[in-house]
Design a protein around this motif. Structure first.
Motif, PDB file in Angstrom:
ATOM      1  N   SER A 119      -1.748  -4.818   7.714  1.00 12.69           N
ATOM      2  CA  SER A 119      -1.308  -4.287   6.431  1.00 12.69           C
ATOM      3  C   SER A 119      -2.366  -4.534   5.357  1.00 12.69           C
ATOM      4  O   SER A 119      -2.659  -5.678   5.013  1.00 12.69           O
ATOM      5  N   ASP A 172       0.259   0.620   4.663  1.00 12.62           N
ATOM      6  CA  ASP A 172       1.682   0.308   4.798  1.00 12.62           C
ATOM      7  C   ASP A 172       1.894  -1.203   4.780  1.00 12.62           C
ATOM      8  O   ASP A 172       1.004  -1.972   5.157  1.00 12.62           O
ATOM      9  N   ASN A 173       3.091  -1.620   4.408  1.00  7.24           N
ATOM     10  CA  ASN A 173       3.385  -3.051   4.362  1.00  7.24           C
ATOM     11  C   ASN A 173       3.724  -3.603   5.748  1.00  7.24           C
ATOM     12  O   ASN A 173       3.887  -2.853   6.715  1.00  7.24           O
ATOM     13  N   VAL A 174       3.846  -4.919   5.825  1.00  6.65           N
ATOM     14  CA  VAL A 174       4.105  -5.608   7.090  1.00  6.65           C
ATOM     15  C   VAL A 174       5.413  -5.124   7.715  1.00  6.65           C
ATOM     16  O   VAL A 174       5.477  -4.890   8.933  1.00  6.65           O
ATOM     17  N   LYS A 175       6.458  -4.958   6.917  1.00  5.98           N
ATOM     18  CA  LYS A 175       7.761  -4.517   7.442  1.00  5.98           C
ATOM     19  C   LYS A 175       7.656  -3.129   8.080  1.00  5.98           C
ATOM     20  O   LYS A 175       8.192  -2.897   9.161  1.00  5.98           O
ATOM     21  N   SER A 176       6.961  -2.216   7.442  1.00 10.06           N
ATOM     22  CA  SER A 176       6.773  -0.879   8.006  1.00 10.06           C
ATOM     23  C   SER A 176       6.023  -0.969   9.337  1.00 10.06           C
ATOM     24  O   SER A 176       6.397  -0.327  10.322  1.00 10.06           O
ATOM     25  N   HIS A 177       4.965  -1.796   9.364  1.00  8.83           N
ATOM     26  CA  HIS A 177       4.209  -1.979  10.613  1.00  8.83           C
ATOM     27  C   HIS A 177       5.086  -2.573  11.705  1.00  8.83           C
ATOM     28  O   HIS A 177       4.979  -2.194  12.876  1.00  8.83           O
ATOM     29  N   ALA A 236      -2.053  -3.562   2.152  1.00  5.88           N
ATOM     30  CA  ALA A 236      -1.202  -3.059   1.075  1.00  5.88           C
ATOM     31  C   ALA A 236      -1.904  -2.994  -0.279  1.00  5.88           C
ATOM     32  O   ALA A 236      -1.570  -2.146  -1.105  1.00  5.88           O
ATOM     33  N   ASP A 237      -2.893  -3.854  -0.501  1.00  2.44           N
ATOM     34  CA  ASP A 237      -3.614  -3.798  -1.784  1.00  2.44           C
ATOM     35  C   ASP A 237      -4.852  -2.902  -1.693  1.00  2.44           C
ATOM     36  O   ASP A 237      -5.596  -2.763  -2.654  1.00  2.44           O
ATOM     37  N   GLN A 283       1.799  -7.048  11.989  1.00  2.86           N
ATOM     38  CA  GLN A 283       3.216  -6.700  11.958  1.00  2.86           C
ATOM     39  C   GLN A 283       4.134  -7.900  12.183  1.00  2.86           C
ATOM     40  O   GLN A 283       5.332  -7.824  11.918  1.00  2.86           O
TER      41      GLN A 283
END
Length: 182
Positions: free
Chosen positions: A120, A100-105, A122-123, A45
């Protein structure tokens, strides 16, 4: 697309309201007890890269969860947060992993004061490698599954379909038993 997201969120809610009993029966494509845990390199995060080498010589609780800010996932992150001192005292690090992406985390970790890395994927490559990638209505997510990895990097225990409220205490109990047997 709106219908798919609604179905996905409904499945997460139902899963949180009626969680299945944790089993020790990983599916065929999951790493098995005794095998070396698959490698990973994911951002947390804070944007820092994490690998298994960061946890070398310590137990690692690697738990996969479906989605930030959902009922079951919030419960699970908070129970691990509340037990983090006990887990660290037992020699274990904790990482949570979702698609989830880094921003969401980052937002999730800030809101719930999470003191451990949320990674994250994400892929979805790591979730796939660990055999926990699934989908509903075309939406991909990680099945709620926890891997307890020993200090040598081998899978010591796999928890499938875990109860988000009880997962941390199960890990603590099993960690004590595994440490006592070695």
């Amino acid at each position: 697309m709106h219908r798919k997201v609604l179905l996905f969120l409904l499945s997460l809610f139902i899963g949180a309201a009626a969680p299945a009993f944790a089993t020790d029966a990983p599916t065929a494509n999951m790493p098995q007890v005794g095998q070396v845990a698959p490698d990973f390199r994911l951002q947390d995060q804070n944007g820092h890269w994490q690998t298994p080498a960061d946890h070398k010589g310590r137990w690692l609780v690697m738990y996969f969860y479906p989605k930030d800010f959902t009922v079951g996932c919030t419960t699970q992150v908070c129970t691990f947060r509340d037990d983090i001192a006990k887990l660290r005292k037992a020699g274990a690090d904790v990482v949570g992993v979702s698609l989830d992406n880094v921003k969401s985390h980052q937002e999730f970790a800030e809101k719930y004061h999470v003191p451990f890395p949320l990674l994250s994927d994400a892929d979805s490559k790591v979730a796939s490698t660990y055999g926990v990638l699934t989908s509903m209505g075309g939406v991909h997510y990680a099945k709620r599954t926890t891997f307890l990895i020993d200090p040598h990097g081998k899978i010591a225990k796999v928890y499938v379909d875990v109860d988000p409220e009880k997962n941390s205490s199960q890990v603590l109990s099993d960690l004590a038993a595994l440490k006592a047997s070695t």
